[in-house]
Design an enzyme around this catalytic site. Structure first.
Site, PDB file in Angstrom:
ATOM      1  N   TYR A 190       0.776  -1.240   0.244  1.00 23.10           N
ATOM      2  CA  TYR A 190      -0.033  -0.059   0.084  1.00 23.10           C
ATOM      3  C   TYR A 190       0.875   1.283   0.166  1.00 23.10           C
ATOM      4  O   TYR A 190       1.856   1.560   0.915  1.00 23.10           O
ATOM      5  CB  TYR A 190      -0.893  -0.076   1.094  1.00 23.10           C
ATOM      6  CG  TYR A 190      -1.808   1.190   1.241  1.00 23.10           C
ATOM      7  CD1 TYR A 190      -2.661   1.562   0.226  1.00 23.10           C
ATOM      8  CD2 TYR A 190      -1.455   2.016   2.194  1.00 23.10           C
ATOM      9  CE1 TYR A 190      -3.550   2.711   0.439  1.00 23.10           C
ATOM     10  CE2 TYR A 190      -2.236   3.328   2.540  1.00 23.10           C
ATOM     11  CZ  TYR A 190      -3.400   3.471   1.600  1.00 23.10           C
ATOM     12  OH  TYR A 190      -3.971   4.700   1.705  1.00 23.10           O
ATOM     13  N   ASP A 242      -2.473  -1.244  -3.823  1.00 20.24           N
ATOM     14  CA  ASP A 242      -3.021   0.101  -4.142  1.00 20.24           C
ATOM     15  C   ASP A 242      -1.784   0.913  -4.246  1.00 20.24           C
ATOM     16  O   ASP A 242      -0.855   1.180  -3.173  1.00 20.24           O
ATOM     17  CB  ASP A 242      -3.666   0.322  -2.919  1.00 20.24           C
ATOM     18  CG  ASP A 242      -4.275   1.836  -3.227  1.00 20.24           C
ATOM     19  OD1 ASP A 242      -3.796   2.606  -4.156  1.00 20.24           O
ATOM     20  OD2 ASP A 242      -5.052   2.517  -2.496  1.00 20.24           O
TER      21      ASP A 242
END
Length: 251
Positions: free
Chosen positions: A105, A144
């Site tokens: 992330y 992400d």
């Protein structure tokens, strides 16, 4: 082999909205979860103790947190980048026989771009980290990455050039990273597909209108692209402001 990556935007909330049912149906070999927002491993919902999976969590109070569930036990698992990101709880690196899988992330540049400098520092250290792994065996990056690379990757590019995730600095950084020998698998397979997003704001009914961003990726070493058979966006799956993405491999 099938790999799922999903920013669950709070694992406990996502579980309450039925994410485990989806994961069981998908029956992936590897599941990469980001932004799990658990204060400790003990706080991970019991429903996530899926049978047949080895589980690894990199979580702490106040940190975004990531999780890895894998049917095949990795040869080795490590966590986070070198300093100053060694305790960010943003990354799990699992080494398998034929590749490294990096579940991550990436730092968000923030509202008003208040953490853009931190993001750019992350890029520099992350790039070197991945390049070093790639010297040993191919790398798969799943998660992400907090950037929409090109105008095709978000619904309203003209109004977002100074918005986190679409600044010139972030986009140029992503272009530079790919130039080191890495491939954005979705855009390689579907170069002209529009309306392909993985994130939608909860505001203004954005998801129903498909006013979204493609922020979630599977990136692979260029020489590994021949193993990639498909990259699918599960845009109908709810439970988070992001949807899962699925990578199909023949390894």
């Amino acid at each position: 082999m099938k790999i799922v990556a999903w920013n669950v935007s709070g694992l406990r909330s996502c579980v309450s909205k039925g994410c485990v049912d989806y994961l069981l149906r998908e029956n992936a070999d590897i599941i990469c979860l980001s932004e799990v927002k658990c204060r400790s491993e003990e706080e991970v919902p019991v429903q996530m103790r899926l049978s047949n999976y080895h589980t690894y969590w990199n979580v702490e109070k106040g940190k975004p947190g990531v999780g890895l569930l894998t049917k095949v036990k990795p040869l080795k698992v490590s966590f986070d980048l070198p300093e100053p990101f060694s305790d960010e709880k943003r990354l799990i690196n699992a080494e398998y026989n034929k590749f490294f899988l990096v579940c991550c992330y990436v730092v968000n540049a923030g509202r008003g771009l208040k953490t853009l400098d931190k993001r750019l520092k992350w890029n520099k250290i992350f790039d070197e980290y991945i390049k070093d792994l790639d010297k040993k065996k191919p790398v798969i990056i799943a998660g992400d990455l907090n950037v929409a690379h090109n105008e095709i990757d978000l619904a309203n590019p003209k109004s977002n050039h100074k918005t986190a995730g679409f600044t010139k600095e972030e986009r140029d950084g992503f272009t530079k990273f790919l130039s080191y020998g890495f491939i954005d698998t979705f855009r390689e397979l579907y170069p002209d597909q529009t309306g392909a997003y993985t994130f939608w704001s909860y505001m203004r009914n954005s998801r129903a209108k498909n006013v979204g961003w493609r922020l979630d990726y599977f990136i692979v070493s260029k020489r590994f692209m021949t193993k990639v058979k498909d990259n699918v966006i599960r845009s109908s799956v709810r439970g988070s402001d992001h949807c899962p993405i699925v990578l199909y491999l023949k390894v």
